[in-house]
Design an enzyme around this catalytic site. Sequence first.
Site, PDB file in Angstrom:
ATOM      1  CB  SER A 125      -0.896  -0.009   1.248  1.00 29.77           C
ATOM      2  OG  SER A 125      -1.529   1.234   1.426  1.00 29.77           O
ATOM      3  CE1 TYR A 150      -3.140  -0.281   5.420  1.00 34.07           C
ATOM      4  CE2 TYR A 150      -3.618  -2.616   5.647  1.00 34.07           C
ATOM      5  CZ  TYR A 150      -3.401  -1.505   4.848  1.00 34.07           C
ATOM      6  OH  TYR A 150      -3.425  -1.624   3.483  1.00 34.07           O
ATOM      7  CE  LYS A 154      -1.240  -4.416   3.485  1.00 33.32           C
ATOM      8  NZ  LYS A 154      -1.505  -5.765   2.910  1.00 33.32           N
ATOM      9  CG  PHE A 178      -1.501   5.251  -4.950  1.00 34.77           C
ATOM     10  CD1 PHE A 178      -0.477   4.398  -5.320  1.00 34.77           C
ATOM     11  CD2 PHE A 178      -1.173   6.498  -4.428  1.00 34.77           C
ATOM     12  CE1 PHE A 178       0.862   4.782  -5.185  1.00 34.77           C
ATOM     13  CE2 PHE A 178       0.169   6.892  -4.301  1.00 34.77           C
ATOM     14  CZ  PHE A 178       1.179   6.027  -4.668  1.00 34.77           C
ATOM     15  CB  VAL A 217     -16.296  16.384   3.562  1.00 32.17           C
ATOM     16  CG1 VAL A 217     -14.945  16.765   2.946  1.00 32.17           C
ATOM     17  CG2 VAL A 217     -17.278  15.922   2.478  1.00 32.17           C
ATOM     18  N   GLY A 297      -4.808  11.022  11.635  1.00 27.37           N
ATOM     19  CA  GLY A 297      -3.941  10.119  10.851  1.00 27.37           C
ATOM     20  C   GLY A 297      -4.011  10.346   9.360  1.00 27.37           C
TER      21      GLY A 297
HETATM   22  C1  WQD Z   1      -9.970   8.817   1.325  1.00 24.97           C
HETATM   23  C2  WQD Z   1     -10.216  10.306   1.576  1.00 24.97           C
HETATM   24  C3  WQD Z   1     -10.502  10.839   3.892  1.00 24.97           C
HETATM   25  C4  WQD Z   1     -14.260   8.693   4.464  1.00 24.97           C
HETATM   26  C5  WQD Z   1      -6.969   3.963   3.350  1.00 24.97           C
HETATM   27  C6  WQD Z   1      -5.751   3.178   3.743  1.00 24.97           C
HETATM   28  C7  WQD Z   1      -5.106   2.598   2.510  1.00 24.97           C
HETATM   29  C8  WQD Z   1      -6.134   1.784   1.774  1.00 24.97           C
HETATM   30  C9  WQD Z   1      -7.290   2.679   1.358  1.00 24.97           C
HETATM   31  C10 WQD Z   1      -6.178  -0.500   2.494  1.00 24.97           C
HETATM   32  C11 WQD Z   1      -9.455  10.822   2.791  1.00 24.97           C
HETATM   33  C12 WQD Z   1     -11.776  11.132   3.113  1.00 24.97           C
HETATM   34  C13 WQD Z   1     -13.099   9.218   3.921  1.00 24.97           C
HETATM   35  C14 WQD Z   1     -15.326   9.572   4.829  1.00 24.97           C
HETATM   36  C15 WQD Z   1     -14.018  11.439   4.080  1.00 24.97           C
HETATM   37  N1  WQD Z   1      -6.606   0.743   2.596  1.00 24.97           N
HETATM   38  N2  WQD Z   1     -12.987  10.566   3.724  1.00 24.97           N
HETATM   39  N3  WQD Z   1     -15.159  10.913   4.617  1.00 24.97           N
HETATM   40  O1  WQD Z   1      -7.505   6.858   4.129  1.00 24.97           O
HETATM   41  O2  WQD Z   1      -6.734   7.406   1.764  1.00 24.97           O
HETATM   42  O3  WQD Z   1      -6.576   5.058   2.575  1.00 24.97           O
HETATM   43  O4  WQD Z   1      -7.864   3.174   2.595  1.00 24.97           O
HETATM   44  O5  WQD Z   1      -5.382  -0.957   1.735  1.00 24.97           O
HETATM   45  O6  WQD Z   1      -4.041   1.781   2.906  1.00 24.97           O
HETATM   46  O7  WQD Z   1      -4.825   4.056   4.347  1.00 24.97           O
HETATM   47  O8  WQD Z   1      -8.809   6.046   2.116  1.00 24.97           O
HETATM   48  O9  WQD Z   1     -11.197   6.074   1.540  1.00 24.97           O
HETATM   49  O10 WQD Z   1     -10.527   6.126   3.993  1.00 24.97           O
HETATM   50  O11 WQD Z   1     -10.175   8.151   2.574  1.00 24.97           O
HETATM   51  O12 WQD Z   1     -13.895  12.659   3.898  1.00 24.97           O
HETATM   52  O13 WQD Z   1     -16.404   9.158   5.339  1.00 24.97           O
HETATM   53  O14 WQD Z   1     -11.598  10.493   1.863  1.00 24.97           O
HETATM   54  O15 WQD Z   1     -10.262  11.860   4.853  1.00 24.97           O
HETATM   55  O16 WQD Z   1      -9.052  12.166   2.518  1.00 24.97           O
HETATM   56  P1  WQD Z   1      -7.373   6.461   2.709  1.00 24.97           P
HETATM   57  P2  WQD Z   1     -10.248   6.539   2.594  1.00 24.97           P
END
Ligand code: WQD
Length: 336
Positions: A125, A150, A154, A178, A217, A297
């Site tokens: 990841s 997590y 990785k 990604f 958001v 985070g």
């Molecule tokens: C994306 C963006 C949030 C939810 C994680 C892991 C990565 C992979 C994918 C496993 C961010 C914003 C999210 C919500 C929001 N996982 N968001 N409201 O955190 O980039 O990656 O998941 O392999 O390893 O780190 O993905 O989809 O959680 O968030 O605003 O209800 O959407 O703040 O900017 P992320 P995400």
Amino acid sequence: MKRILVTGGLGFIGSHTVVELQNSGFEVVIIDDLSNSKIDVLDNITAITGTKPAFFQLDLRNKQEVKNFFDNILVDGIIHFAAFKAVGESVEKPLDYYENNIGSLVYLLQEMRDRNMDNFIFSSSCTVYGQADELPITENAPIKPAESPYGNTKQIGEEIIKESCAAHNLNAIALRYFNPIGAHDSIKIGELPLGVPQNLIPYVTQTAAGIREQLSVFGDDYPTPDGTAIRDYIHVVDLAKAHIAALQRLLNKKNKTNFEFFNVGTGKGSSVLEVINSFEKVTNKKLNYKIVGRRAGDITAAYADTTIANKELNWKTEKTLDEALLSSWKWQESQK
Ligand code: WQD
């Protein structure tokens, strides 16, 4: 016909990769413990490709179960998806994450070592980079201290693979994903988040479907054009095809070193508000959302420099963000 083991093969990325493996002429064997997937995904894969993969429900944390499996089945390659993957949950249950994500990896590699099996692909990841100093992120970007157990699994996983490949002449590729999104065109497989979705896109589609009241958001005070955080959202089918490309590289002995890693993304960053606008455009639906504080985070921005992956894997993404979001919505609607 080459036989490939796919661990976690009934999961979101795993199931899409099984479909592409079968479409590419491979025999597929799936191991899944069903802790984060459903057995009916097996029939859905079969409905798409016409071939039912062999399936074994197995707990890869059980060393003896892993040994017994390989007493009966040897394979030409392993694609290892099986792992716990919720960032927040890993902070609450670190030992469960280390036991599962590291233990299962070690047991699989020990079997490869002992039985002269080769060709290992690891689900890694972009989280290993943390907040990269430069964008887009290349494979040379420094690995930052993990922000969660997590992410640490990785990073440690890649180190274990690198050292094992050197010691035992194994060949492996880590694909640093990604943000995988979307669903297969058939709308027979897609993302099945259990409980309240942690990731953006399933929360968006569940909000649009009326399952969730409103999308939060997480922050609009980031140093980005519209203030919301930026990610590289890659269609899960494009991601699945990257695994086929990596497997072919290993099987054809094109890899230049025992252990290689590649950034697998679109190379394009999209903000949360851009995702919402794209979703509303392709679905013609108004999304109910509000801006709240940042999520602990979270990083400001991450998107891939895909130059090396495009060249060395002879692979590139074909689908757009709009196509991915529309497929996510169609999949959500099919779940009624
Ligand atoms: C994306 C963006 C949030 C939810 C994680 C892991 C990565 C992979 C994918 C496993 C961010 C914003 C999210 C919500 C929001 N996982 N968001 N409201 O955190 O980039 O990656 O998941 O392999 O390893 O780190 O993905 O989809 O959680 O968030 O605003 O209800 O959407 O703040 O900017 P992320 P995400």
